[in-house]
Structures are given as structure tokens and as C-alpha cells.
Design an enzyme around this catalytic site. Structure first.
Site, PDB file in Angstrom:
ATOM      1  N   THR A   1     -22.490  -4.620 -28.651  1.00 57.17           N
ATOM      2  CA  THR A   1     -22.280  -3.475 -27.774  1.00 57.17           C
ATOM      3  C   THR A   1     -22.518  -3.864 -26.324  1.00 57.17           C
ATOM      4  O   THR A   1     -21.952  -3.262 -25.415  1.00 57.17           O
ATOM      5  CB  THR A   1     -23.213  -2.316 -28.173  1.00 57.17           C
ATOM      6  OG1 THR A   1     -23.165  -2.138 -29.594  1.00 57.17           O
ATOM      7  CG2 THR A   1     -22.816  -1.023 -27.493  1.00 57.17           C
TER       8      THR A   1
ATOM      9  N   TYR B   1     -25.948 -11.834 -39.190  1.00 56.60           N
ATOM     10  CA  TYR B   1     -25.090 -10.742 -38.714  1.00 56.60           C
ATOM     11  C   TYR B   1     -23.881 -10.676 -39.644  1.00 56.60           C
ATOM     12  O   TYR B   1     -22.991 -11.512 -39.578  1.00 56.60           O
ATOM     13  CB  TYR B   1     -24.685 -11.043 -37.270  1.00 56.60           C
ATOM     14  CG  TYR B   1     -24.011  -9.936 -36.506  1.00 56.60           C
ATOM     15  CD1 TYR B   1     -23.594  -8.752 -37.110  1.00 56.60           C
ATOM     16  CD2 TYR B   1     -23.786 -10.075 -35.143  1.00 56.60           C
ATOM     17  CE1 TYR B   1     -22.975  -7.751 -36.391  1.00 56.60           C
ATOM     18  CE2 TYR B   1     -23.158  -9.078 -34.398  1.00 56.60           C
ATOM     19  CZ  TYR B   1     -22.754  -7.926 -35.024  1.00 56.60           C
ATOM     20  OH  TYR B   1     -22.134  -6.935 -34.306  1.00 56.60           O
TER      21      TYR B   1
ATOM     22  N   LYS C   1     -28.386  -8.058 -40.837  1.00 47.46           N
ATOM     23  CA  LYS C   1     -27.874  -6.817 -40.257  1.00 47.46           C
ATOM     24  C   LYS C   1     -26.475  -6.617 -40.824  1.00 47.46           C
ATOM     25  O   LYS C   1     -25.576  -7.417 -40.577  1.00 47.46           O
ATOM     26  CB  LYS C   1     -27.808  -6.910 -38.744  1.00 47.46           C
ATOM     27  CG  LYS C   1     -27.094  -5.714 -38.097  1.00 47.46           C
ATOM     28  CD  LYS C   1     -26.560  -6.068 -36.725  1.00 47.46           C
ATOM     29  CE  LYS C   1     -25.709  -4.940 -36.160  1.00 47.46           C
ATOM     30  NZ  LYS C   1     -25.045  -5.313 -34.892  1.00 47.46           N
TER      31      LYS C   1
ATOM     32  N   ILE D   1     -30.098  -1.769 -36.218  1.00 52.79           N
ATOM     33  CA  ILE D   1     -29.600  -2.237 -34.928  1.00 52.79           C
ATOM     34  C   ILE D   1     -28.447  -1.306 -34.602  1.00 52.79           C
ATOM     35  O   ILE D   1     -27.427  -1.305 -35.283  1.00 52.79           O
ATOM     36  CB  ILE D   1     -29.185  -3.712 -34.975  1.00 52.79           C
ATOM     37  CG1 ILE D   1     -30.437  -4.582 -35.204  1.00 52.79           C
ATOM     38  CG2 ILE D   1     -28.464  -4.113 -33.691  1.00 52.79           C
ATOM     39  CD1 ILE D   1     -30.147  -6.060 -35.316  1.00 52.79           C
TER      40      ILE D   1
END
Length: 297
Positions: free
Chosen positions: A49, A137, A165, A204
Site C-alpha cells: 500500500t 508474503y 501474511k 497487516i
């Protein structure tokens, strides 16, 4: 089992930009202070982001150093250190450690990198040389590599590898990761309440940029097993969290944060501002969140 440090909301903070597209460090400091004041106790610097992919290596490192200096131990710091070359990931990770980061978030090998379990395991084993706890990730729709439950169990054997995540957006697959009994983090905004119910240990969350107060409230209610309260709070968040997930995610987060008083400028090129129609749809989806968040601090 290893100690898990990243419970609750870890804000994947947007990287503010000035009118010339450069990182606006004054605004970054202001945003960090506002987020800490409202209760955020975990930050991801140079996140997706935060446009990690559109930052140069030096920009990313400077951003991490600056953010860590402002946070000064008041919240956990996760730095994204993803890169094409594993040696670059290790070097970035060591730099993040020197800056005071508590952990790093790292994509598996991407862009024609190894996709088999042995190759992914070797990659993260090498990243471990950086000396910080590693958050894998999992975003298979973007990089073409999926961290499955069996691979998760294997990666967890690496002492520095502490969690995954999951940003797949697939609730069934995320629940399968949770059933391993290992600490798992949610990274898919529309799945937050379901992930919390399934036992995720932390989040997250990019969408928390525009609704930090309300995001903290829904997580607190879930952690206290006040599921009726969590459901009512989620009803405020769900329209916007679902809409941003449908496309133009980063641009939508920036636009929504501007509406709720947590503006970070415009996203960096090649990302562009949302169309007028999408802005209107986003404003409608936010509904009462705009005033609710503006009154938070």
C-alpha cells in the site's frame, strides 16, 4: 513455538507524496503521530500500500530509516524488504535491522524465480541471514507462488520465519493455513472478521489507513470474543473494504484516506488518481466512516 510479536492491527501505511511525486517526509511524520495517537501499535513501512514496488531501493531504505526514527519504539515496525535478488533482500533486511525494525515482510521469489517448494524454502533460508524475523508474503495472484499449508509448515522450521501474511483473498485457503496451528496473519481487507474468527494472530491492513479508529475497534471486539459487537462494527467497514479489493486498491486507499482526514497526497506514477465515478462510489461506500474517523483525534 516461537514468540509472535505482531498481534492486532499492523498498518500498511501509505507513503505520502508531494505535488512533484517525491516522498513527503513532513506529512509522513504527521500521519505516524496521528495513527499512534488513535492507537496503532504496529506499522509496515514500504508496504505494498506504501508503493514498495514504485520506490527505488534507496528511497525504500530512507523511508524505513525515517519512519523508524519517528516511531521510536512506540510501535512494532515491519519493513518490506522484497527484491528480485536474494542478496538484495538480505542487504535490505540487515539495513532494516540497523534501523530498529522488529521484522521484515518478504515476497517469495517472483518474476521467473523458482516456484517449487524447494526453491522457495532455499530462498527464505537465505533471507534468514538478514537476522530479523521473517513474515512470508502470500499473494499468489500477483507473484505466481502459493504458500500452501505444507510449505508453511516447512518454512516455519527456519528459525527466523515466524508467520505468513495471507493476501490471497481466498477464505478457504486462509482457513487451511490457520488450521496448521501456526501463527498466521491476514492481509485481505474483506476477510478481516472471518480471519479473526478463524484464529489469525495478526493483521497487516492497508485499508486501516482511512479508518484506523474503526479498524482497531473491530479487532478489539473480536479479540474479546464480543462477536455481536464485531459484526456491528464490521457493517460500517465492509462496503468500503470490499470495494477497494475489487480493483485499483492502492489508489482507492489513498482516495479514501483523503476523505477521512488521513490524506497522503496522490499515489506515485504510473498509478493515477481514481476516476470521478469511482470516487463517487467510494464516497458512498465510506458512508458514516468519514465523520466517524474525522472525530477520532
Amino acid at each position: 513455538m516461537k514468540e509472535f510479536q505482531f498481534t492486532g492491527v499492523n498498518l500498511a501505511i501509505s507513503t505520502p507524496n508531494d505535488s512533484n511525486g517525491r516522498i513527503d517526509y513532513d506529512r509522513l511524520e504527521q500521519l505516524i503521530e496521528r495513527y499512534i495517537a488513535v492507537g496503532i501499535r504496529g506499522f509496515v513501512l514500504s508496504s505494498g500500500t506504501g508503493m514498495h514496488v514504485y520506490l527505488s531501493q534507496e528511497e525504500s531504505k530512507t523511508l524505513i530509516a525515517f519512519g523508524a526514527k519517528i516511531i521510536k519504539g512506540r510501535a512494532k515496525i515491519i519493513a518490506q524488504t522484497s527484491a528480485l535478488l536474494v542478496d538484495d533482500v538480505v542487504e535490505r533486511t540487515r539495513y532494516a535491522a540497523d534501523c530498529g525494525a522488529d521484522g521484515v515482510m518478504v515476497l517469495p521469489p517472483f518474476f521467473e524465480g523458482p516456484t517449487d517448494d524447494d526453491g522457495v524454502f532455499e530462498f527464505y533460508s537465505s533471507v534468514a541471514r538478514g537476522g530479523l524475523p521473517i513474515i512470508g508474503y502470500n499473494v499468489p495472484q500477483a507473484v505466481g507462488v502459493e504458500i500452501t499449508p505444507s510449505l508453511f509448515r516447512r518454512l516455519y522450521e527456519i528459525p527466523e520465519f515466524v508467520t505468513v501474511k495471507d493476501s490471497s483473498g481466498d477464505l478457504a485457503k486462509q482457513a487451511a493455513l490457520a488450521r496448521t496451528g501456526l501463527p498466521m496473519m491476514n492481509g485481505a481487507d474483506p476477510l478481516v472478521p472471518y480471519a479473526l474468527f478463524a484464529g489469525t494472530k495478526g493483521l497487516i491492513w492497508g485499508g486501516a489507513n482511512f479508518a484506523p479508529k474503526t479498524c482497531l475497534e473491530v479487532v478489539k471486539a473480536a479479540q474479546e470474543h464480543r462477536w455481536d459487537d464485531a459484526r456491528e462494527i464490521w457493517r460500517l467497514l465492509e462496503p468500503a473494504m470490499s470495494l477497494i479489493w475489487e480493483g485499483d486498491y492502492v489508489q482507492s486507499v489513498y482516495a479514501a484516506a483523503e476523505m477521512t482526514g488521513y490524506g497522503a497526497g496522490n499515489p506515485r506514477r504510473p498509478l493515477s488518481r481514481l476516476s470521478a465515478a469511482k470516487i463517487d462510489a467510494l464516497r458512498t461506500a465510506l458512508g458514516d466512516l468519514v465523520e466517524r474517523e474525522k472525530s477520532a483525534v
